[in-house]
Motif scaffolding. Sequence first.
Motif, PDB file in Angstrom:
ATOM      1  N   THR A  45       4.257 -10.262  -3.316  1.00  0.00           N
ATOM      2  CA  THR A  45       3.939  -9.897  -1.936  1.00  0.00           C
ATOM      3  C   THR A  45       4.937 -10.575  -1.012  1.00  0.00           C
ATOM      4  O   THR A  45       5.050 -11.807  -1.000  1.00  0.00           O
ATOM      5  CB  THR A  45       2.513 -10.326  -1.562  1.00  0.00           C
ATOM      6  OG1 THR A  45       1.596  -9.800  -2.520  1.00  0.00           O
ATOM      7  CG2 THR A  45       2.146  -9.812  -0.180  1.00  0.00           C
ATOM      8  N   LEU A  70      13.286  -1.327   1.903  1.00  0.00           N
ATOM      9  CA  LEU A  70      12.803  -0.204   1.097  1.00  0.00           C
ATOM     10  C   LEU A  70      13.950   0.529   0.413  1.00  0.00           C
ATOM     11  O   LEU A  70      13.815   0.969  -0.739  1.00  0.00           O
ATOM     12  CB  LEU A  70      11.990   0.756   1.963  1.00  0.00           C
ATOM     13  CG  LEU A  70      10.645   0.213   2.482  1.00  0.00           C
ATOM     14  CD1 LEU A  70       9.986   1.214   3.426  1.00  0.00           C
ATOM     15  CD2 LEU A  70       9.705  -0.112   1.321  1.00  0.00           C
ATOM     16  N   LYS A  74      14.419   0.960  -3.719  1.00  0.00           N
ATOM     17  CA  LYS A  74      14.703   2.235  -4.386  1.00  0.00           C
ATOM     18  C   LYS A  74      15.934   2.133  -5.269  1.00  0.00           C
ATOM     19  O   LYS A  74      15.982   2.709  -6.361  1.00  0.00           O
ATOM     20  CB  LYS A  74      14.877   3.336  -3.340  1.00  0.00           C
ATOM     21  CG  LYS A  74      13.588   3.710  -2.618  1.00  0.00           C
ATOM     22  CD  LYS A  74      13.831   4.777  -1.567  1.00  0.00           C
ATOM     23  CE  LYS A  74      12.536   5.126  -0.828  1.00  0.00           C
ATOM     24  NZ  LYS A  74      12.770   6.144   0.232  1.00  0.00           N
ATOM     25  N   PRO A  80       7.970   4.772  -7.501  1.00  0.00           N
ATOM     26  CA  PRO A  80       7.311   4.804  -6.190  1.00  0.00           C
ATOM     27  C   PRO A  80       5.887   4.234  -6.206  1.00  0.00           C
ATOM     28  O   PRO A  80       5.426   3.676  -5.205  1.00  0.00           O
ATOM     29  CB  PRO A  80       7.297   6.296  -5.840  1.00  0.00           C
ATOM     30  CG  PRO A  80       8.467   6.854  -6.579  1.00  0.00           C
ATOM     31  CD  PRO A  80       8.540   6.081  -7.860  1.00  0.00           C
ATOM     32  N   ALA A  81       5.204   4.358  -7.341  1.00  0.00           N
ATOM     33  CA  ALA A  81       3.842   3.850  -7.429  1.00  0.00           C
ATOM     34  C   ALA A  81       3.791   2.332  -7.534  1.00  0.00           C
ATOM     35  O   ALA A  81       2.715   1.731  -7.408  1.00  0.00           O
ATOM     36  CB  ALA A  81       3.134   4.464  -8.640  1.00  0.00           C
ATOM     37  N   ASP A  82       4.954   1.694  -7.751  1.00  0.00           N
ATOM     38  CA  ASP A  82       4.988   0.250  -7.987  1.00  0.00           C
ATOM     39  C   ASP A  82       5.273  -0.569  -6.726  1.00  0.00           C
ATOM     40  O   ASP A  82       5.427  -1.793  -6.811  1.00  0.00           O
ATOM     41  CB  ASP A  82       6.030  -0.096  -9.059  1.00  0.00           C
ATOM     42  CG  ASP A  82       5.598   0.407 -10.429  1.00  0.00           C
ATOM     43  OD1 ASP A  82       4.406   0.674 -10.609  1.00  0.00           O
ATOM     44  OD2 ASP A  82       6.474   0.532 -11.315  1.00  0.00           O
ATOM     45  N   TYR A  83       5.348   0.075  -5.576  1.00  0.00           N
ATOM     46  CA  TYR A  83       5.505  -0.686  -4.329  1.00  0.00           C
ATOM     47  C   TYR A  83       4.864   0.089  -3.180  1.00  0.00           C
ATOM     48  O   TYR A  83       4.832   1.318  -3.170  1.00  0.00           O
ATOM     49  CB  TYR A  83       6.974  -0.997  -4.026  1.00  0.00           C
ATOM     50  CG  TYR A  83       7.869   0.207  -3.862  1.00  0.00           C
ATOM     51  CD1 TYR A  83       8.124   0.764  -2.606  1.00  0.00           C
ATOM     52  CD2 TYR A  83       8.486   0.797  -4.963  1.00  0.00           C
ATOM     53  CE1 TYR A  83       8.952   1.864  -2.456  1.00  0.00           C
ATOM     54  CE2 TYR A  83       9.316   1.889  -4.818  1.00  0.00           C
ATOM     55  CZ  TYR A  83       9.551   2.422  -3.576  1.00  0.00           C
ATOM     56  OH  TYR A  83      10.372   3.518  -3.433  1.00  0.00           O
ATOM     57  N   LYS A  84       4.314  -0.680  -2.233  1.00  0.00           N
ATOM     58  CA  LYS A  84       3.633  -0.045  -1.102  1.00  0.00           C
ATOM     59  C   LYS A  84       3.566  -1.022   0.066  1.00  0.00           C
ATOM     60  O   LYS A  84       3.623  -2.243  -0.109  1.00  0.00           O
ATOM     61  CB  LYS A  84       2.215   0.375  -1.486  1.00  0.00           C
ATOM     62  CG  LYS A  84       1.307  -0.799  -1.848  1.00  0.00           C
ATOM     63  CD  LYS A  84      -0.077  -0.335  -2.249  1.00  0.00           C
ATOM     64  CE  LYS A  84      -0.971  -1.517  -2.617  1.00  0.00           C
ATOM     65  NZ  LYS A  84      -2.324  -1.087  -3.037  1.00  0.00           N
ATOM     66  N   THR A  85       3.467  -0.451   1.273  1.00  0.00           N
ATOM     67  CA  THR A  85       3.241  -1.271   2.465  1.00  0.00           C
ATOM     68  C   THR A  85       1.783  -1.698   2.473  1.00  0.00           C
ATOM     69  O   THR A  85       0.879  -0.867   2.449  1.00  0.00           O
ATOM     70  CB  THR A  85       3.571  -0.476   3.742  1.00  0.00           C
ATOM     71  OG1 THR A  85       4.943  -0.080   3.709  1.00  0.00           O
ATOM     72  CG2 THR A  85       3.320  -1.333   4.974  1.00  0.00           C
ATOM     73  N   GLN A  86       1.586  -2.984   2.517  1.00  0.00           N
ATOM     74  CA  GLN A  86       0.229  -3.521   2.447  1.00  0.00           C
ATOM     75  C   GLN A  86      -0.370  -3.775   3.825  1.00  0.00           C
ATOM     76  O   GLN A  86      -1.553  -3.568   4.059  1.00  0.00           O
ATOM     77  CB  GLN A  86       0.245  -4.824   1.642  1.00  0.00           C
ATOM     78  CG  GLN A  86      -1.124  -5.433   1.384  1.00  0.00           C
ATOM     79  CD  GLN A  86      -1.028  -6.807   0.761  1.00  0.00           C
ATOM     80  OE1 GLN A  86      -0.653  -7.771   1.426  1.00  0.00           O
ATOM     81  NE2 GLN A  86      -1.345  -6.907  -0.528  1.00  0.00           N
ATOM     82  N   ILE A 109       4.940  -6.028   2.180  1.00  0.00           N
ATOM     83  CA  ILE A 109       5.108  -5.082   1.073  1.00  0.00           C
ATOM     84  C   ILE A 109       4.637  -5.737  -0.222  1.00  0.00           C
ATOM     85  O   ILE A 109       4.961  -6.889  -0.500  1.00  0.00           O
ATOM     86  CB  ILE A 109       6.581  -4.642   0.930  1.00  0.00           C
ATOM     87  CG1 ILE A 109       7.041  -3.939   2.212  1.00  0.00           C
ATOM     88  CG2 ILE A 109       6.765  -3.719  -0.271  1.00  0.00           C
ATOM     89  CD1 ILE A 109       8.512  -3.589   2.213  1.00  0.00           C
ATOM     90  N   GLU A 110       3.881  -4.980  -0.990  1.00  0.00           N
ATOM     91  CA  GLU A 110       3.434  -5.447  -2.308  1.00  0.00           C
ATOM     92  C   GLU A 110       4.216  -4.703  -3.387  1.00  0.00           C
ATOM     93  O   GLU A 110       4.298  -3.473  -3.371  1.00  0.00           O
ATOM     94  CB  GLU A 110       1.934  -5.206  -2.488  1.00  0.00           C
ATOM     95  CG  GLU A 110       1.388  -5.757  -3.795  1.00  0.00           C
ATOM     96  CD  GLU A 110      -0.110  -5.560  -3.925  1.00  0.00           C
ATOM     97  OE1 GLU A 110      -0.653  -5.899  -4.993  1.00  0.00           O
ATOM     98  OE2 GLU A 110      -0.736  -5.071  -2.967  1.00  0.00           O
TER      99      GLU A 110
END
Length: 228
Positions: A45, A70, A74, A80-86, A109-110
């Motif tokens: 995180t 971001l 990439k 894409p499933a391995d990172y997201k805005t938390q 970002i996680e």
Amino acid sequence: MKKALLILSILFISVSYGQEIKQVPQISVSGEGKVKVVPDQASITVTVETKGNNAKDVKKQNDQKIEAVLKFIKKMNLAPADYKTQRVSLNPQYDYEKKKHSYNATQTIEIVLKDLSKYDELMEGLVDEGINRIDTVVFESSKLAQYQSEARKLAMKEAKLKAEDYVSVLGQKVGRAMIISDNSQNYSPQPMYAAMKMEMSDTRVSRETMAVGEINITANVTVSFILE
């Protein structure tokens, strides 16, 4: 009528007493199963934090840094499933001494890193692109369910072995299990908290910056066995 009630009372007492006499002998023991696992992935995180006097400018600067972060992620070929805005925030702050408002923008970002050999490259690149806060790094196992199942089986084996040890001196045997209670707590790997005190050199050299060690996955049970 009174005589009938007296007879029923005597019968009830007799039945209750008989039930007490026929209680099944049991033994209740606890067992623990533990599996040590080398982590094969990390949950990271990170945050971009920007401060300034103008809310619009602070938010714009923060967005630009996140965009760069971001793009770098990439390039690392993470799914894409391995990172997201938390989390995203923009908060006013008031300095009572200077009697002035300022603004603090953050975006968190996680990232789930499934290839730990990329850890150093990822962390250095994130900092280069604008990350200025590493909140947590948690090392995990991608086969958690499998290892939890193994730990539960080990816990049951220990419970049975413990029961057999106790009754071996009594000339009795351990029979079937009557009650099984799962006392396990939810698995929660311990995070590593990282302060932003990283020294970056222009010359990239191969080095080790982490020791993942092992994680313990445990299960705890209480079992009541019939004694034969």
